[in-house]
Design an enzyme around this catalytic site. Structure first.
Site, PDB file in Angstrom:
ATOM      1  N   ARG A  71       0.834  -1.209   0.000  1.00 39.41           N
ATOM      2  CA  ARG A  71       0.000   0.000   0.000  1.00 39.41           C
ATOM      3  C   ARG A  71       0.868   1.259   0.000  1.00 39.41           C
ATOM      4  NH1 ARG A  71      -2.318  -3.925   0.353  1.00 39.41           N
ATOM      5  NH2 ARG A  71      -3.687  -3.561  -1.379  1.00 39.41           N
ATOM      6  N   ASN A 104      -8.579   7.516   6.487  1.00 39.26           N
ATOM      7  CA  ASN A 104      -7.677   7.007   5.458  1.00 39.26           C
ATOM      8  C   ASN A 104      -6.231   7.050   5.937  1.00 39.26           C
ATOM      9  OD1 ASN A 104      -9.897   6.692   3.910  1.00 39.26           O
ATOM     10  ND2 ASN A 104      -9.567   8.502   2.633  1.00 39.26           N
ATOM     11  N   HIS A 121      -6.748   6.859  12.036  1.00 36.25           N
ATOM     12  CA  HIS A 121      -6.389   5.433  11.920  1.00 36.25           C
ATOM     13  C   HIS A 121      -4.931   5.226  11.522  1.00 36.25           C
ATOM     14  CE1 HIS A 121     -10.882   4.093  11.372  1.00 36.25           C
ATOM     15  NE2 HIS A 121     -10.573   4.418  12.601  1.00 36.25           N
ATOM     16  N   CYS A 148      14.144   0.025  16.113  1.00 29.10           N
ATOM     17  CA  CYS A 148      13.734   1.402  16.420  1.00 29.10           C
ATOM     18  C   CYS A 148      14.978   2.222  16.771  1.00 29.10           C
ATOM     19  CB  CYS A 148      12.762   1.370  17.596  1.00 29.10           C
ATOM     20  SG  CYS A 148      12.412   3.000  18.295  1.00 29.10           S
ATOM     21  N   GLY A 187     -17.728   9.527   1.961  1.00 34.41           N
ATOM     22  CA  GLY A 187     -17.110   8.293   1.467  1.00 34.41           C
ATOM     23  C   GLY A 187     -16.748   7.295   2.542  1.00 34.41           C
ATOM     24  N   THR A 188     -17.604   7.166   3.553  1.00 34.51           N
ATOM     25  CA  THR A 188     -17.331   6.154   4.576  1.00 34.51           C
ATOM     26  C   THR A 188     -18.572   5.304   4.786  1.00 34.51           C
ATOM     27  OG1 THR A 188     -16.735   5.797   6.900  1.00 34.51           O
ATOM     28  CG2 THR A 188     -17.657   7.947   6.368  1.00 34.51           C
ATOM     29  N   SER A 189     -18.344   4.010   5.028  1.00 36.57           N
ATOM     30  CA  SER A 189     -19.457   3.061   5.080  1.00 36.57           C
ATOM     31  C   SER A 189     -20.258   3.187   6.362  1.00 36.57           C
ATOM     32  CB  SER A 189     -18.926   1.632   4.947  1.00 36.57           C
ATOM     33  OG  SER A 189     -17.998   1.374   5.981  1.00 36.57           O
ATOM     34  N   ASN A 213     -21.998  10.259  -0.123  1.00 39.65           N
ATOM     35  CA  ASN A 213     -21.532   8.886  -0.334  1.00 39.65           C
ATOM     36  C   ASN A 213     -22.063   8.370  -1.666  1.00 39.65           C
ATOM     37  OD1 ASN A 213     -19.856   7.060   1.145  1.00 39.65           O
ATOM     38  ND2 ASN A 213     -21.588   5.673   1.374  1.00 39.65           N
ATOM     39  N   LEU A 214     -21.370   7.358  -2.182  1.00 37.02           N
ATOM     40  CA  LEU A 214     -21.818   6.782  -3.448  1.00 37.02           C
ATOM     41  C   LEU A 214     -23.155   6.051  -3.260  1.00 37.02           C
ATOM     42  CD1 LEU A 214     -20.692   6.687  -6.307  1.00 37.02           C
ATOM     43  CD2 LEU A 214     -19.544   4.551  -5.731  1.00 37.02           C
TER      44      LEU A 214
HETATM   45  P1  NAD Z   1     -15.203   1.459   3.423  1.00 34.95           P
HETATM   46  O1  NAD Z   1     -14.334   0.847   2.387  1.00 34.95           O
HETATM   47  O2  NAD Z   1     -15.798   0.583   4.457  1.00 34.95           O
HETATM   48  O3  NAD Z   1     -16.420   2.236   2.723  1.00 34.95           O
HETATM   49  C1  NAD Z   1     -16.191   3.100   1.653  1.00 34.95           C
HETATM   50  C2  NAD Z   1     -17.459   3.892   1.378  1.00 34.95           C
HETATM   51  O4  NAD Z   1     -17.163   4.800   0.333  1.00 34.95           O
HETATM   52  C3  NAD Z   1     -18.663   3.057   0.941  1.00 34.95           C
HETATM   53  O5  NAD Z   1     -19.809   3.467   1.681  1.00 34.95           O
HETATM   54  C4  NAD Z   1     -18.826   3.402  -0.546  1.00 34.95           C
HETATM   55  O6  NAD Z   1     -20.185   3.437  -0.950  1.00 34.95           O
HETATM   56  C5  NAD Z   1     -18.221   4.797  -0.604  1.00 34.95           C
HETATM   57  N1  NAD Z   1     -17.641   5.149  -1.910  1.00 34.95           N
HETATM   58  C6  NAD Z   1     -16.987   4.352  -2.777  1.00 34.95           C
HETATM   59  N2  NAD Z   1     -16.577   5.059  -3.841  1.00 34.95           N
HETATM   60  C7  NAD Z   1     -16.977   6.347  -3.625  1.00 34.95           C
HETATM   61  C8  NAD Z   1     -16.861   7.551  -4.370  1.00 34.95           C
HETATM   62  N3  NAD Z   1     -16.248   7.582  -5.553  1.00 34.95           N
HETATM   63  N4  NAD Z   1     -17.407   8.683  -3.860  1.00 34.95           N
HETATM   64  C9  NAD Z   1     -18.055   8.668  -2.654  1.00 34.95           C
HETATM   65  N5  NAD Z   1     -18.194   7.543  -1.917  1.00 34.95           N
HETATM   66  C10 NAD Z   1     -17.653   6.405  -2.393  1.00 34.95           C
HETATM   67  O7  NAD Z   1     -14.329   2.624   4.052  1.00 34.95           O
HETATM   68  P2  NAD Z   1     -14.298   3.300   5.477  1.00 34.95           P
HETATM   69  O8  NAD Z   1     -15.695   3.555   5.941  1.00 34.95           O
HETATM   70  O9  NAD Z   1     -13.356   4.424   5.347  1.00 34.95           O
HETATM   71  O10 NAD Z   1     -13.696   2.207   6.483  1.00 34.95           O
HETATM   72  C11 NAD Z   1     -12.700   1.367   6.088  1.00 34.95           C
HETATM   73  C12 NAD Z   1     -11.434   1.328   6.945  1.00 34.95           C
HETATM   74  O11 NAD Z   1     -10.425   0.872   6.055  1.00 34.95           O
HETATM   75  C13 NAD Z   1     -10.949   2.655   7.439  1.00 34.95           C
HETATM   76  O12 NAD Z   1     -10.672   2.510   8.778  1.00 34.95           O
HETATM   77  C14 NAD Z   1      -9.631   2.935   6.710  1.00 34.95           C
HETATM   78  O13 NAD Z   1      -8.562   3.120   7.635  1.00 34.95           O
HETATM   79  C15 NAD Z   1      -9.326   1.694   5.941  1.00 34.95           C
HETATM   80  N6  NAD Z   1      -9.087   1.939   4.495  1.00 34.95           N
HETATM   81  C16 NAD Z   1      -8.334   3.017   4.120  1.00 34.95           C
HETATM   82  C17 NAD Z   1      -8.119   3.274   2.764  1.00 34.95           C
HETATM   83  C18 NAD Z   1      -7.286   4.491   2.393  1.00 34.95           C
HETATM   84  O14 NAD Z   1      -6.469   4.948   3.187  1.00 34.95           O
HETATM   85  N7  NAD Z   1      -7.461   5.074   1.193  1.00 34.95           N
HETATM   86  C19 NAD Z   1      -8.656   2.425   1.800  1.00 34.95           C
HETATM   87  C20 NAD Z   1      -9.431   1.309   2.216  1.00 34.95           C
HETATM   88  C21 NAD Z   1      -9.641   1.084   3.576  1.00 34.95           C
END
Ligand code: NAD
Length: 244
Positions: A71, A104, A121, A148, A187-189, A213-214
């Site tokens: 990642r 994120n 996170h 470390c 953009g969070t579930s 959200n999507l």
């Molecule tokens: P999630 O993956 O559970 O949910 C993502 C949400 O984003 C969904 O509800 C989906 O419908 C929505 N979505 C998808 N594409 C979209 C778009 N183009 N525009 C708007 N909304 C959109 O993510 P979460 O709720 O952030 O929880 C997941 C955990 O996983 C977090 O704690 C995070 O730390 C980690 N994570 C981080 C990343 C990153 O850093 N980019 C990526 C994946 C997971």
């Protein structure tokens, strides 16, 4: 939208970075997966339990470290999208209090220019010593057993808040949410706590609550207002409304 709003808290999740090419979680039959691709570009899935828990790190450190190494490497191939850029512009121009709280672990908010930001996170580009608790910037591969520089113990691990661990800066986040006039979730579930509960605190103190959200999320029912669509369109539109 702008009337009477001074203090804003914005919670962002994986959906914000999806259009930059960073996959979100996928769920099937109640099990969450993180999508990846192998060397030939073929997609496969990591179970969250195998890469995002303290137990997984203890059981198979090589797998967990490799997962986050991949990642971290991916960050070089992605860029902030218009949603990150719009939030950075709002941060720069908003005269009142503003806090972006991101779940994120990528660095796209700061690469877009956001300053008032908390990574609750953790961050891919940070390593945490499991012995002394010191965190250091880290941009390379992080093999298990890395020493470390602070305490000399071979205990550096990815600085990621695993499921079951306490997110960072919860006091500062709670304080900001309790003083918010507007709470926006993007953009969070709404499935991962404690972040999923911020909206209820915000409502309790009388803030306006808006979800972008999507798809409707698990927590949609708690928001006064929901807008569905891609973050790259909805976020710039919201920022235009707020900045007038
Ligand atoms: P999630 O993956 O559970 O949910 C993502 C949400 O984003 C969904 O509800 C989906 O419908 C929505 N979505 C998808 N594409 C979209 C778009 N183009 N525009 C708007 N909304 C959109 O993510 P979460 O709720 O952030 O929880 C997941 C955990 O996983 C977090 O704690 C995070 O730390 C980690 N994570 C981080 C990343 C990153 O850093 N980019 C990526 C994946 C997971």
């Amino acid at each position: 939208m702008k009337n009477d709003i001074q203090n804003i808290v914005i919670l962002t999740g994986a959906g914000l970075s999806a259009e930059s090419g960073i996959p979100t979680f996928r769920s099937k039959n109640g099990i969450s997966y993180w999508e990846s691709t192998d060397n030939a570009g073929v997609p496969f899935f990591h179970r969250v339990e195998d890469v995002c828990t303290p137990e997984a790190l203890a059981r198979n450190p090589a797998l967990v470290h490799r997962f986050y190494d991949e990642r971290r490497t991916t960050l070089a191939t992605v860029s902030p999208n218009p949603a990150h850029e719009a939030l950075a512009a709002l941060d720069a121009a908003w005269p009142g209090e503003l806090l972006i709280v991101t779940q994120n672990v990528d660095d796209l908010h700061e690469r877009a220019g956001a300053k008032r930001l908390i990574h609750m996170h953790g961050e891919l580009q940070s390593a945490l010593c499991a012995a002394c608790g010191k965190a250091v910037p880290w941009t390379q591969a992080l093999p298990p057993g890395t020493v470390c520089m602070g305490c000399g113990q071979p205990r550096l691990r990815p600085d990621i808040v695993f499921f079951g661990e306490m997110p960072y800066q919860m006091d500062a986040i709670d304080e900001a949410v309790r003083h918010a006039d507007l709470f926006v979730s993007i953009g969070t579930s709404g499935a991962v706590y404690p972040a999923a509960g911020f909206v209820q605190t915000a409502r309790h103190v009388g803030a306006r609550t808006l979800e972008l959200n999507l798809d409707p999320s698990a927590g949609s029912i708690y928001f006064e207002d929901s807008r569905l669509g891609p973050a790259s369109q909805l976020v710039p539109q919201l920022v235009r409304e707020l900045l007038g």
